[in-house]
Design a protein around this motif. Structure first.
Motif, PDB file in Angstrom:
ATOM      1  N   VAL B  57       0.766  -1.722  -0.159  1.00 29.61           N
ATOM      2  CA  VAL B  57      -0.091   0.248   0.205  1.00 29.61           C
ATOM      3  C   VAL B  57       0.583   0.959   0.427  1.00 29.61           C
ATOM      4  O   VAL B  57       0.708   1.960  -0.677  1.00 29.61           O
ATOM      5  N   ARG B  84      -8.912  -4.963  -2.066  1.00 29.06           N
ATOM      6  CA  ARG B  84      -9.621  -3.289  -1.864  1.00 29.06           C
ATOM      7  C   ARG B  84     -10.020  -3.027  -0.121  1.00 29.06           C
ATOM      8  O   ARG B  84     -10.717  -1.969   0.473  1.00 29.06           O
ATOM      9  N   LEU B  87      -7.139  -1.122   1.516  1.00 25.79           N
ATOM     10  CA  LEU B  87      -6.948   0.474   1.094  1.00 25.79           C
ATOM     11  C   LEU B  87      -8.405   0.985   1.681  1.00 25.79           C
ATOM     12  O   LEU B  87      -8.087   1.354   2.977  1.00 25.79           O
ATOM     13  N   GLU B  88      -9.621   0.011   2.179  1.00 25.88           N
ATOM     14  CA  GLU B  88     -10.293   0.372   3.154  1.00 25.88           C
ATOM     15  C   GLU B  88     -10.278   0.656   4.503  1.00 25.88           C
ATOM     16  O   GLU B  88     -10.485   0.963   5.475  1.00 25.88           O
ATOM     17  N   LEU B  92      -7.442   4.250   2.713  1.00 24.49           N
ATOM     18  CA  LEU B  92      -7.259   5.584   1.422  1.00 24.49           C
ATOM     19  C   LEU B  92      -8.211   4.979   0.064  1.00 24.49           C
ATOM     20  O   LEU B  92      -8.525   5.785  -0.746  1.00 24.49           O
ATOM     21  N   ASP B  93      -9.342   4.593  -0.056  1.00 22.69           N
ATOM     22  CA  ASP B  93     -10.331   3.887  -0.713  1.00 22.69           C
ATOM     23  C   ASP B  93     -10.622   5.003  -1.213  1.00 22.69           C
ATOM     24  O   ASP B  93     -11.457   5.089  -2.333  1.00 22.69           O
TER      25      ASP B  93
END
Lengths: 585, 108
Positions: B57, B84, B87-88, B92-93
């Motif tokens: 990431v 995903r 990221l969530e 960062l999503d």
């Protein structure tokens, strides 16, 4: 007295009727039991007018029915109910007029239903409404004259009307008195409820660096706050506001605060905790009520704070330099959307207080009046904090509360505050302070009683991480975790191992890492141990998520996905042990 | 982990296949920074990413910031479910531009 009453129309009518009225009034005034006074009234009125029987009907069930509440004569019809628009009684109540049906055989308004139920034969009827100030609440009906042709005449009707008017007044007064008694009882119950509610809130901070207060606008409150110290020295806290202010809000408050207190003893992830409470409130809440709430855990040993904010006014963080920042809600209030209770619950924010302080309010504070038309507002709150920052947290918050509660303006809303004051900043904390870590509750956990699921010992090389991930993946599956949770656990362990490789071993690949997975039935316990030089957990940096930059995410991800991440005390030169726990539910 | 780079409609599409972890993230980082360094729009195709950790990431964040400083597009496309999720977790999503396909990314 009965003899006097039966002497009606023998010359002393006026005196007799006055005696009867006085007696009846006294009966109603003296009694706590309206039922017996009604019996007295109907019996004496019937006898005075010289009727075979009589009944007293009252409007009930939102005035949709007339029910017999007292009667006199051979047949007992107490409890019999008719539609409010039915029969002679219904007609009298509706039109507020007295009626005479001299002979029922010739009057279509006569409702045969009661006769059919009672077996009584009705020949003649007198009926007068019970009304006060043009509003009727029942009627008195007399049946069959005792003497002569058994039929009533208009003189009888006039007499009954007079008696009914007086009876109505007496009944209305008695009912009002009864209502007052009931109101008093309710007030007492409300006071009791308020007392119970106060007992749900903590009553003193016993030397903890946290303080809170709640001042209800009415007797009971829809606001709440709570805090308590866990065995390991960390402090669990919350503050919330139930929509509305009455008894319904107080009941939902009691439910929410109890759920939080109970669940927080086993679930240490504030987001997951609020997620579960959300489900519970969504399942059972009525009338669209909801709860805005902040729940969290504060560790006085490290100054770290983890909170989850469900639709509540943003908490304030004040750093040692006097800069403020707020932590806005990232999720809606509890009780609105059951689907929000995703596997990881509500979003969590991590804050390093590092010598600063933390404040939580309900809108009763920021919207509280401090003068005519003048609200305290967030600026006012900050000013008070800045002005009293050298004082104890309790003094700071008391100032905020008293400026509103003592403004002389009635409270519009409940006032609730909670604050945490962190110790000296990390840089100033002495070594000894850092070493006095609270007793580790996990140390007392008997690992021998846990099943070992898997264990892997390997070298501190990045190319072994995949191997570790595979072991953890399969171990978590054996422990019984759902397929969509397992990747989170794998991620947390992988991040922990990376920390060991990069920080503890400083990139060396010849070190030793051991990962062991245990299950105690309800949760998965993972221990990651190494032989690297000891690292002080208090120095491990946590990334501030507002700060978008590469790196520093690992520890955050571990805490976000696991229920508990804790370094265990280890003898010097014996490496580090990190324990992570994830509860299965 | 395998990395592939191709160009489509003026954009460089960097796709990853496999696990982006501490071992492979140096390659991920280099591939992304090199692509961004060419001054073109870069689409990172994460459809084949079975696992991504904080170091992976971090590579995405670094490339994103570099592209931003050069006023170039940096878009994540076809993000796999596992990626995903991470990221969530990192919130960062909402920071990255995420598109379902190359054509969507070209339209942004």
């Amino acid at each position: 007295m009965n003899e006097t009453l039966s002497n009606q129309k023998t010359g002393e009518t006026t005196a007799d009727i006055l005696t009867l009225l006085a007696e009846m009034g006294q009966q109603f005034a003296a009694t706590h039991d309206i039922g017996s006074a009604l019996n007295y009234a109907i019996e004496h009125i019937a006898r005075y007018v010289g009727a075979e029987g009589g009944s007293l009907f009252m409007l009930e069930d939102d005035d949709s029915h007339l029910c017999c509440r007292a009667c006199y004569g051979e047949v007992d019809i107490v409890g019999v109910c008719i539609n409010a628009d039915q029969g002679i009684v219904g007609h009298c109540v509706e039109t507020l007029s007295s009626e005479i049906v001299r002979d029922v055989k010739t009057d279509h308004r006569f409702h045969k239903g009661v006769d059919e139920q009672s077996g009584f034969v009705t020949r003649s009827i007198l009926c007068a409404p019970l009304s006060v100030k043009g509003e009727s609440f029942g009627a008195i009906e007399l049946i069959n004259k005792c003497s002569g042709d058994n039929l009533f005449d208009t003189a009888d009707l006039t007499l009954l009307s007079t008696l009914a008017n007086s009876a109505a007044l007496a009944i209305a007064n008695a009912r009002m008195a009864e209502k007052l008694v009931e109101q008093e009882r309710l007030a007492r119950e409300l006071e009791l409820a308020a007392e119970i509610q106060r007992s749900l809130l903590p009553d003193g901070n016993e030397g903890l660096p946290v303080w809170g207060a709640n001042i209800p606008a009415r007797t009971v409150s829809g606001d709440f706050f709570d805090y308590f110290e866990m065995d390991d020295g960390r402090i669990v806290f919350n503050l919330g506001d139930v929509s509305g202010k009455g008894m319904n809000a107080a009941l939902l408050m009691a439910k929410t605060i109890s759920l939080f207190r109970c669940l927080s003893k086993s679930i240490e992830h504030p987001g997951r905790l609020l997620g579960l409470i959300n489900t519970e409130i969504c399942d059972t809440s009525t009338r669209g009520m909801f709860v805005t709430m902040v729940g969290g855990i504060y560790d006085p040993a490290t100054g770290r704070l983890r909170i989850s904010n469900a639709g509540h006014e943003p908490p304030l963080v004040r750093d040692v330099h006097g800069n403020y920042r707020s932590l806005p809600a990232e999720a809606p209030p509890l009780g609105i959307d059951p689907d929000l209770t995703a596997k990881n619950g509500f979003p969590v924010a991590n804050v390093d207080l590092d010598g600063g302080s933390f404040y939580l309010f309900t809108d009763g504070v920021t919207e509280g009046y401090v003068g005519e038309g003048e609200m305290l507002g967030s600026d006012g709150v900050l000013k008070i904090i800045d002005g009293s920052i050298a004082e104890d947290i309790s003094v700071q918050l008391q100032r905020i509360v008293s400026i509103i509660s003592e403004s002389g303006i009635a409270l519009r809303d409940d006032l609730t505050v909670l604050g945490i004051s962190d110790g000296p900043p990390k840089a100033c904390r002495s070594e000894t302070m850092r070493k006095i870590s609270p007793p580790d509750k996990l140390v007392t956990k008997d690992m021998k009683k846990c099943d070992i699921l898997a264990s892997i010992k390997t070298c501190s090389s990045p190319d072994r991480l995949k191997l570790i991930r595979n072991v953890v993946h399969d171990g978590a599956a054996i422990a019984g975790f759902a397929r969509d949770i397992i990747p989170d656990i794998v991620l947390a362990v992988d991040e922990a191992c990376q920390n060991v490789i990069r920080h503890a071993y400083d990139g060396r690949t010849d070190g030793e890492i051991e990962v062991a997975l245990y299950s105690d039935g309800g949760s998965l316990i993972i221990e990651i141990s190494d032989q690297a030089p000891h690292i002080d957990p208090a120095t491990i940096k946590h990334r501030d998520l507002d700060d978008i930059r590469p790196g520093g995410l690992g520890t955050y991800l571990m805490e976000e996905t696991m229920d508990l991440v804790q370094y265990r005390p280890v003898a010097e030169n014996k490496g580090n042990i990190l324990r992570m726990v994830k509860t299965i539910f | 982990m395998k990395t592939k780079i191709r160009e489509e409609n003026g954009a460089l599409i960097v796709s990853f296949e496999g696990d982006v972890d501490l071992q492979s993230s140096p390659d991920t980082r280099k591939a992304l920074l090199d692509a961004v360094g060419q001054g073109k729009a870069v689409f990172a195709d994460l459809s084949g990413v079975g696992y991504i950790d904080s170091s992976g990431v971090a590579s995405l964040v670094e490339a994103f910031q570099k592209a931003k400083s050069q006023n170039n597009k940096f878009i994540l496309i076809s993000v796999s479910e596992n990626a995903r999720r991470v990221l969530e977790l990192a919130r960062l999503d909402k920071v990255f531009t995420i598109c379902d396909s190359i054509s969507d990314a070209l339209d942004t």
